[in-house]
Every structure is written in C-alpha cells, then in structure tokens.
Scaffold this active site. Structure first.
Site, short mmCIF file in Angstrom:
data_model
loop_
_atom_site.label_atom_id
_atom_site.label_comp_id
_atom_site.label_asym_id
_atom_site.label_seq_id
_atom_site.Cartn_x
_atom_site.Cartn_y
_atom_site.Cartn_z
N GLY A 85 0.79 -1.23 0.00
CA GLY A 85 0.00 0.00 0.00
C GLY A 85 0.82 1.28 0.00
O GLY A 85 0.34 2.33 0.46
N TRP A 88 -0.79 4.40 -1.51
CA TRP A 88 -1.82 5.00 -0.64
C TRP A 88 -1.17 5.81 0.49
O TRP A 88 -1.50 6.98 0.71
CB TRP A 88 -2.69 3.88 -0.10
CG TRP A 88 -3.93 4.31 0.62
CD1 TRP A 88 -4.55 5.52 0.54
CD2 TRP A 88 -4.72 3.50 1.49
NE1 TRP A 88 -5.68 5.52 1.32
CE2 TRP A 88 -5.80 4.29 1.91
CE3 TRP A 88 -4.62 2.18 1.96
CZ2 TRP A 88 -6.78 3.80 2.79
CZ3 TRP A 88 -5.59 1.69 2.82
CH2 TRP A 88 -6.66 2.50 3.23
N HIS A 145 11.58 0.38 0.30
CA HIS A 145 11.22 -1.03 0.54
C HIS A 145 12.38 -1.72 1.28
O HIS A 145 12.33 -2.93 1.51
CB HIS A 145 11.03 -1.77 -0.78
CG HIS A 145 9.76 -1.45 -1.52
ND1 HIS A 145 8.56 -1.21 -0.91
CD2 HIS A 145 9.51 -1.37 -2.86
CE1 HIS A 145 7.63 -0.99 -1.84
NE2 HIS A 145 8.19 -1.07 -3.02
N ARG A 167 0.73 -5.26 5.40
CA ARG A 167 -0.53 -5.82 4.86
C ARG A 167 -0.47 -7.34 4.98
O ARG A 167 0.62 -7.91 4.98
CB ARG A 167 -0.63 -5.40 3.38
CG ARG A 167 -1.97 -5.67 2.74
CD ARG A 167 -1.96 -5.21 1.29
NE ARG A 167 -3.28 -5.29 0.71
CZ ARG A 167 -3.54 -5.15 -0.57
NH1 ARG A 167 -2.56 -4.88 -1.42
NH2 ARG A 167 -4.76 -5.26 -1.04
N ARG A 301 -5.26 -1.76 -8.59
CA ARG A 301 -5.94 -2.95 -9.11
C ARG A 301 -7.32 -3.00 -8.50
O ARG A 301 -8.27 -2.54 -9.09
CB ARG A 301 -5.10 -4.21 -8.81
CG ARG A 301 -5.50 -5.45 -9.60
CD ARG A 301 -4.62 -6.63 -9.23
NE ARG A 301 -4.75 -6.96 -7.82
CZ ARG A 301 -5.63 -7.81 -7.30
NH1 ARG A 301 -6.45 -8.47 -8.09
NH2 ARG A 301 -5.67 -8.05 -6.00
#
Ligand code: PAP
Length: 335
Positions: A85, A88, A145, A167, A301
């Site tokens: 995410g 977002w 990341h 997540r 998606r």
C-alpha cells in the site's frame, strides 16, 4: 507541477562524473558476486544481500543509499513491503504534511502519482547516480522497501520518523503476482503461474523479501523505538481511516487541530487519497510510472482487503498460514 526533485540532479563536473561511474562499477561488481535466484518481472534474477532479495539494480542502489544517504531528524520515511500500500500511504502523508501549502481542489495529487511526489530512495532516486538531496526543503518525504536491518545508519541515528505500512501476506502475494505479470506482459515474457509464484513467495524469494522477515524487522523496531517507528496495518487503515490517519499525522509531528477536524479536513484528505478517487484520475489511468517501464495504472488494481479469497486453494491457505504462524511465533503480531 515542476519536478520537486529536479535540483537533486544538477550537472556534475567531468571529474565528479568519472568518480561516480567508478563508484557504480564497484557496486555492480559487488552485486554480481551475491547469491542469485530467478527474477519475477523485468529482471532475469534477483540477488541476496544482508539476507534480503533485490533486483540487481535495486541492490546497487541499496549499497549507494547505505553509503551516501544522510538523514535529517525531520525526515519522514514511508517504508513498506512491496504491494502493501505504498501508493496510498505516500498520498496520505504527502497530503497531510503539505496541507497548509496546497488546497484540496488544486492538489498536486490530482495531476501527479504519489510515487512522483514521494519517490523511493532505492528505486527512483539512487538510480545509477547519487542525488543531491541536501537541496530539498524539510520535511523531506521518501519511500523505501529496504528492510529495517539494512537501512542507512543515519536514519537510525538521526531519530527521523519511519512509518511502516504492513498488509496481510495473502493479499500482498496476490497483488504481487498480478503486478509482476503485468511487467512480464510488457516484455512479452510468458506469465508466471500462480503456483510458481506462490512457491517462490513461500520460500521468501521475493523482491525485498522474505516478506515475514521484512515485517518483523519493522515490528521489533516499532516496539523498541516507538518514538521513531510507527507500525500500521493496511487492513486497519481501511477499517478505520479517520482514526488511523490522525494517529499517523500525530506521529510524524503534523497533528490535525480540532479546528481542522471540525472543518472536515481529515475526511477531505481521505477522499482525495481514496482508491476510487486516485484510480479514476487521468494521471493514474494513462500516465507513465516515474520509475519507467510501466503505467501508473499498475499501482491500482482492486484496493480491497481479502481479495486473496478469490485465488487461494485450501492447501495454499494452510501452507501460508503455517509459515506465518511459525515465523511470527513468539512475537505478539497478527496479520
Ligand atoms: P508498490 O509496492 O509497487 O509501491 P503498493 O502501492 O504498495 O505498490 O501496492 C499496490 C496495492 O495497493 C494494490 O493492491 P491490490 O493489487 O490488492 O489491488 C493497489 O490496488 C492498492 N492501492 C493503491 N492505491 C490505493 C489506495 N488509494 N487505497 C487503497 N489501496 C490502494
């Protein structure tokens, strides 16, 4: 909007360019000696560095970030496992931190993807070059990341704020499988079957993975350094966005005032950054992703919790749950 990072890539002298090219050659040589496994998307293989897997150019960038990134105490780092995410949380934090600068009706997020406004250090910024990030005004927002244990030391020493969005592994896996096959389609590579991808995911051989070790690094850090590392879950952000956004805003030092709350600013930011709104914008339907090679639409998606249910067999559920249980055993963490 002009590129906020344009001044980070000023023309260098010939000598500086030569030095940089020698440096990258050194990183390339180092990375080529690391253990390798088959890649998922564009790259043919991924390599292992400090117990995590990277595409080779991202791995070179991680080395460069470790050597050259100088964190400020005012920096805000948005860390995620791939497909957890980032699109977002970057949008939400950018809109929150810059809210006095941009009115919602004429907001940069309406014309730019959040990865352009908040680039990844190791994917966008340190890409065969060392950016001059000193030119950027505070607070600087960056995505990453990189696993907690491989972050540059200055990020720990500076006391900057790190927000980690996590997540559940099943939705992450499904999202990753779709995303990587989009990349493969673009290169006319045959798609990766779900079972082949699942095998690799379970073995921990994913970009910036193993998934579980990534999560645990930030989870442990959030317990040990709660002032500096905030751990939040995609599912909680979906279920209770107002509470979670206020929590994150408070943590990064930009709490909403009661006046702002009464005026409905929290809801406006959430609406601006919602999946429905962002995915319907022209920039996110047809624009090219800032890291190149694919379109922004690949970042959008379904944006749902629990889509894994449409893909997982009972055997897959059992296997993944077992791995998660084993990996998280002894940690007070449920995803
Ligand atoms: P990245 O790791 O490549 O940066 P990232 O943004 O972390 O990708 O993950 C993409 C996922 O976030 C997609 O999930 P899905 O495949 O299950 O649908 C994407 O749809 C979802 N996503 C993107 N923007 C939003 C948003 N505004 N709200 C909720 N989910 C979103």
């Amino acid at each position: 909007m002009t590129d906020p990072f344009r001044n980070c890539f000023v023309t260098k002298t010939k000598e500086e360019e030569e030095n940089e090219s020698i440096l990258w050659q050194r990183y390339q040589n180092l990375v080529s000696s690391f253990p390798k496994e088959q890649g998922w998307g564009f790259e043919n293989y991924i390599c292992n560095y400090q117990s995590f897997w990277y595409a080779d150019k991202h791995c070179q960038a991680v080395l460069a970030v470790q050597d050259h990134f100088k964190a400020r105490s005012s920096d805000i780092i948005l860390a995620t496992n791939p497909k957890a995410g980032a699109t977002w949380i970057k949008a939400l934090l950018f809109a929150t931190v810059t809210r006095s600068k941009y009115p919602i009706y004429n907001h940069p997020l309406l014309s730019q993807n959040s990865h352009f406004l908040v680039p990844f250090l190791e994917i966008g910024l340190y890409n065969n070059r060392i950016p001059d990030l000193e030119t950027l005004p505070s607070p600087r927002l960056f995505g990453t990341h990189i696993s907690y244990t491989s972050l540059p030391q200055s990020m720990i020493d500076s006391g900057c704020r790190i927000v980690y969005l996590c997540r559940n592994p099943k939705d992450v896996f499904v999202s990753m499988w779709h995303f990587k096959n989009k990349m493969r389609e673009r290169l006319s590579k045959i798609p990766l079957s779900i079972m082949e991808a699942f095998e690799r995911f379970c073995n921990g051989v994913t970009h910036f993975g193993p998934f579980w070790d990534h999560v645990l690094g930030y989870w442990t850090a959030s317990l040990e350094r709660p002032q500096n590392v905030l751990f939040i879950k995609y599912e909680e952000l979906k279920a209770d966005p107002v509470v979670q956004l206020k929590r994150v805003a408070q943590f990064v030092g930009y709490p909403f005032t009661s006046e702002e709350e009464k005026e409905g600013l929290v809801d406006e930011i959430l609406r601006l950054c919602s999946f429905e709104n962002l995915s319907s914008l022209e920039v996110n339907k047809t624009g090219e992703a800032p890291m190149g090679k694919f379109k922004n639409e690949a970042f959008f998606r379904k944006g749902k919790v629990g889509d894994w249910d449409n893909y997982f067999t009972s055997e897959m559920i059992e296997r993944l749950d077992k791995i998660t249980e084993q990996k998280f055993h002894g940690y007070d963490l449920k995803l």
